[in-house]
Write a protein that holds these residues in place. Structure first.
Motif, short mmCIF file in Angstrom:
data_model
loop_
_atom_site.label_atom_id
_atom_site.label_comp_id
_atom_site.label_asym_id
_atom_site.label_seq_id
_atom_site.Cartn_x
_atom_site.Cartn_y
_atom_site.Cartn_z
N ALA A 1 0.88 -1.16 0.00
CA ALA A 1 0.00 0.00 0.00
C ALA A 1 0.92 1.21 0.00
CB ALA A 1 -0.91 0.01 1.22
N ILE A 2 1.25 1.69 -1.21
CA ILE A 2 2.21 2.79 -1.36
C ILE A 2 1.54 4.10 -0.94
CG2 ILE A 2 3.68 4.05 -2.97
CD1 ILE A 2 3.85 1.53 -4.64
N LEU A 3 2.23 4.86 -0.09
CA LEU A 3 1.68 6.10 0.47
C LEU A 3 2.18 7.32 -0.29
CD1 LEU A 3 0.07 7.32 2.95
CD2 LEU A 3 2.30 7.59 4.03
N TYR A 4 1.24 8.22 -0.60
CA TYR A 4 1.56 9.52 -1.20
C TYR A 4 0.97 10.62 -0.32
CZ TYR A 4 3.39 7.80 -5.66
OH TYR A 4 4.17 7.21 -6.63
N ARG A 5 1.64 11.79 -0.33
CA ARG A 5 1.17 12.95 0.43
C ARG A 5 1.05 14.16 -0.48
NH1 ARG A 5 5.65 11.49 3.73
NH2 ARG A 5 5.10 10.21 5.55
N SER A 6 0.14 15.07 -0.10
CA SER A 6 -0.05 16.30 -0.87
C SER A 6 -0.58 17.40 0.03
CB SER A 6 -1.03 16.08 -2.02
OG SER A 6 -1.31 17.28 -2.69
N GLU A 7 -0.13 18.62 -0.19
CA GLU A 7 -0.64 19.79 0.53
C GLU A 7 -1.90 20.36 -0.14
OE1 GLU A 7 0.61 20.83 3.36
OE2 GLU A 7 2.31 19.44 3.36
N ASP A 8 -2.02 20.15 -1.46
CA ASP A 8 -3.10 20.80 -2.21
C ASP A 8 -3.96 19.85 -3.03
OD1 ASP A 8 -1.31 20.05 -4.14
OD2 ASP A 8 -0.90 22.08 -4.87
N PHE A 9 -3.74 18.55 -2.90
CA PHE A 9 -4.46 17.51 -3.62
C PHE A 9 -4.08 17.44 -5.10
CE2 PHE A 9 -7.94 14.53 -4.41
CZ PHE A 9 -8.03 13.89 -3.18
N ILE A 10 -3.09 18.21 -5.49
CA ILE A 10 -2.66 18.21 -6.89
C ILE A 10 -1.22 17.74 -7.03
CG2 ILE A 10 -2.17 19.71 -8.87
CD1 ILE A 10 -4.65 21.33 -8.07
N THR A 11 -0.34 18.29 -6.21
CA THR A 11 1.07 17.90 -6.24
C THR A 11 1.30 16.83 -5.18
OG1 THR A 11 1.71 20.11 -6.97
CG2 THR A 11 3.44 18.69 -6.04
N TRP A 12 1.63 15.62 -5.62
CA TRP A 12 1.78 14.48 -4.73
C TRP A 12 3.21 13.98 -4.72
CZ3 TRP A 12 -2.32 12.59 -1.81
CH2 TRP A 12 -3.59 13.10 -2.13
N SER A 13 3.67 13.57 -3.55
CA SER A 13 5.02 13.01 -3.43
C SER A 13 4.95 11.66 -2.71
CB SER A 13 5.95 13.96 -2.66
OG SER A 13 5.44 14.23 -1.36
N GLU A 14 5.75 10.74 -3.17
CA GLU A 14 5.75 9.40 -2.57
C GLU A 14 6.49 9.41 -1.24
OE1 GLU A 14 7.23 4.82 -3.56
OE2 GLU A 14 7.40 6.40 -5.08
N ALA A 15 5.92 8.78 -0.23
CA ALA A 15 6.58 8.65 1.07
C ALA A 15 7.76 7.69 0.96
CB ALA A 15 5.58 8.16 2.12
N LYS A 16 8.68 7.79 1.91
CA LYS A 16 9.85 6.92 1.88
C LYS A 16 9.48 5.47 2.14
CE LYS A 16 13.12 10.50 3.40
NZ LYS A 16 14.09 10.92 4.45
N ARG A 17 8.39 5.27 2.89
CA ARG A 17 7.97 3.91 3.21
C ARG A 17 6.49 3.75 2.89
NH1 ARG A 17 10.72 5.86 7.55
NH2 ARG A 17 8.73 6.35 8.57
N PRO A 18 6.07 2.54 2.53
CA PRO A 18 4.64 2.32 2.32
C PRO A 18 3.87 2.42 3.63
CG PRO A 18 5.83 0.24 2.24
CD PRO A 18 6.86 1.32 2.31
N LEU A 19 2.58 2.65 3.53
CA LEU A 19 1.74 2.62 4.72
C LEU A 19 1.82 1.25 5.39
CD1 LEU A 19 -0.65 4.07 6.38
CD2 LEU A 19 -2.15 2.65 4.96
N HIS A 20 1.84 0.21 4.55
CA HIS A 20 1.93 -1.16 5.05
C HIS A 20 2.29 -2.08 3.88
CE1 HIS A 20 1.42 -4.36 7.89
NE2 HIS A 20 0.48 -4.95 7.19
N SER A 21 2.79 -3.25 4.19
CA SER A 21 3.12 -4.24 3.18
C SER A 21 2.88 -5.63 3.76
CB SER A 21 4.59 -4.10 2.73
OG SER A 21 5.47 -4.30 3.82
N GLY A 22 2.78 -6.62 2.89
CA GLY A 22 2.53 -7.98 3.34
C GLY A 22 3.31 -8.98 2.52
N LYS A 23 4.10 -9.80 3.18
CA LYS A 23 4.91 -10.79 2.49
C LYS A 23 4.03 -11.89 1.88
CE LYS A 23 8.91 -10.17 5.56
NZ LYS A 23 9.80 -10.83 6.55
N ARG A 24 4.44 -12.35 0.72
CA ARG A 24 3.81 -13.48 0.03
C ARG A 24 2.30 -13.29 -0.15
NH1 ARG A 24 7.45 -15.30 3.55
NH2 ARG A 24 5.89 -15.70 5.16
N THR A 25 1.90 -12.08 -0.43
CA THR A 25 0.47 -11.80 -0.64
C THR A 25 0.17 -11.35 -2.07
OG1 THR A 25 0.81 -9.57 0.25
CG2 THR A 25 -0.01 -11.24 1.77
#
Length: 494
Positions: free
Chosen positions: A154-178
């Motif tokens: 679940a890759i996390l992105y952030r934005s101050e204005d809902f238009i310009t988005w940047s990827e976070a350094k870490r995903p919100l969460h991940s799951g092995k072998r899923t």
């Protein structure tokens, strides 16, 4: 016809769904659009989003709706570009004064997000943005479903204005072998009441749910845990299981689901896509495939370990003729026909009491799925000391055809579904609510602790040839504490 996005805006419910206007199989995907004032009766509109930009020229795939400050809806959706790369796009209503929001315009500088190959993300595994939420810092967050080899993300992105988005350094969460995580949904639930919460809600008496649609298994799985907004990390509670052995919304035909916060009634509503069990050839013959499930409310069980689900109350407006049965003993090996209603289109709510728990067999289920056990035990014909007992629906009067058989057409998927329900059979009544609608049987066990939706295609038990029975295959009697059943009227779909 799988979900694309859902929301309520100024008292009108909006359902956006994936649709092929040129055929009954996958392809030529647009965002179809319907609206309702009660979640039951619907008006269809022209498609809201269709391929028109370079960033979506090969298809407008799933996404989500978010209500921005000022009561302004926004849609984030996956587009397929000329290189068949999955990218994320933005659209807004063209005219906010139109209560039905029939026309949508795309942000001219789409796409807003594209897969990062440096992180090992394949361009064909980057899709289905969630509803966005806002942190105390007022920044928006959204997650995109993805995978890296067999690691679900679940890759996390952030934005101050809902238009310009940047990827976070870490995903919100991940799951092995899923494998691939499709249609991620991330939302808060109250720990001490049934009230639904706005997607941005935080607090001490709040937990979070992360639902993912696992492409490897074609089911929707969820975990319950805690979200740290300072680190933007989600951690499932101890004991929560990721992957195919974890909790499912529904143990039958139910996929690509989406929830939204119904601000008009302070509830969280779940929608799901019911796909077919018939062959592609049969789908082409009947001219359609895939339908939406009845919307359900979801809340956290008092144990804090699972979700509860129940059909929205508005469904009860379709109830018509009613029959009632109370305190009836169902002897060993017997059955009782429920008459006086339209058995092909009905709502049944039944509860049982068992007479002697000592007659129940010990089930050695360690490490096994309930569905596998039900298939092994031949649920349609098994006989035990205590049960099986329950409902036999869409049945002929000679039982040549009934739901556990599903259909006399051997080209259909005739899987026997099963789920475990955490109830105390001594101190609690064993309850089941089933919604019957010609080719669908949706059942809610234990007051909504476990749900199973099945597609069935009777060839004999159709219309007035369909019968409804309560049965007891066990050698010990059980008691029907109460049975309420209603004929159901048709919803109005223009």
């Amino acid at each position: 016809m799988c979900l694309a996005g859902v929301m309520i805006h100024k008292g009108i419910y909006h359902l956006f769904y994936q649709y092929n206007p040129k055929g009954v199989v996958w392809g030529n995907i647009v965002w179809a659009h319907s609206t309702s004032e009660d979640l039951i009766n619907w008006i269809s509109h022209e498609p809201a989003i269709f391929p028109s930009q370079k960033s979506d020229i090969n298809g407008c795939w799933s996404g989500s709706a978010t209500i921005l400050p000022g009561d302004k809806p926004a849609i984030l959706y996956t587009g397929i570009d000329p290189d068949k790369k999955q990218v994320q796009n933005l659209a807004f209503p063209r005219n906010l004064s139109d209560p039905y929001l029939k026309e949508w315009e795309k942000f001219p500088n789409n796409p807003l997000m594209a897969p990062n190959s440096k992180n090992g993300i394949n361009a064909s595994s980057f899709r289905d943005p969630s509803t966005a939420w806002q942190g105390p810092d007022k920044a928006w967050r959204v997650v995109i479903g993805s995978k890296n080899n067999d690691l679900g993300l679940a890759i996390l992105y952030r934005s101050e204005d809902f238009i310009t988005w940047s990827e976070a350094k870490r995903p919100l969460h991940s799951g092995k072998r899923t494998g691939m995580w499709e249609c991620p949904d991330f939302y808060p639930v109250a720990v001490d009441n049934f009230t639904g919460l706005d997607t941005s809600t935080l607090g001490e008496k709040v937990k979070h749910v992360l639902k993912v649609s696992l492409d490897n298994y074609k089911h929707d799985y969820y975990t319950i845990g805690h979200y740290n907004y300072k680190t933007d990390k989600y951690v499932p509670d101890k004991g929560s299981i990721e992957g195919d052995k974890g909790l499912k919304y529904d143990y039958g035909k139910f996929y690509a689901s989406k929830t939204f916060f119904d601000s008009a009634k302070n509830r969280r509503v779940l929608w799901g896509w019911i796909n077919e069990s018939s062959s592609v050839e049969d789908d082409v013959k009947k001219g359609w495939s895939g339908i939406q499930a009845i919307p359900r409310i979801v809340w956290l069980d008092k144990s804090g370990k699972q979700l509860m689900q129940w059909p929205v109350a508005e469904l009860e407006t379709l109830r018509d003729t009613k029959v009632n049965l109370e305190n009836k003993s169902l002897d060993a090996g017997s059955f009782h026909e429920v008459t006086g209603i339209t058995a092909a289109q009905a709502d049944i709510d039944i509860s049982f009491e068992i007479t002697d728990i000592n007659k129940a067999e010990v089930l050695h289920s360690k490490g096994k799925h309930a569905q596998k056990l039900c298939n092994e035990k031949n649920a349609s014909g098994a006989k035990g000391g205590l049960g099986p007992f329950g409902l036999k629906v869409l049945a002929t009067d000679d039982s040549k055809e009934f739901t556990a058989v599903s259909s006399l057409n051997n080209n259909n998927d005739k899987t026997t579904y099963g789920a475990f329900v955490n109830v105390d059979p001594v101190s609690e009544k064993i309850s089941l609510r089933s919604l019957i609608d010609h080719s669908i049987v949706a059942s809610f066990g234990g007051g909504g602790k476990s749900c199973i939706t099945a597609r069935v295609y009777p060839t004999l038990a159709v219309e007035d040839k369909a019968h409804l029975y309560v049965f007891n295959n066990g050698s010990e009697a059980v008691k029907i504490v109460s049975l309420n059943a209603w004929s159901m009227k048709d919803a109005q779909i223009n």
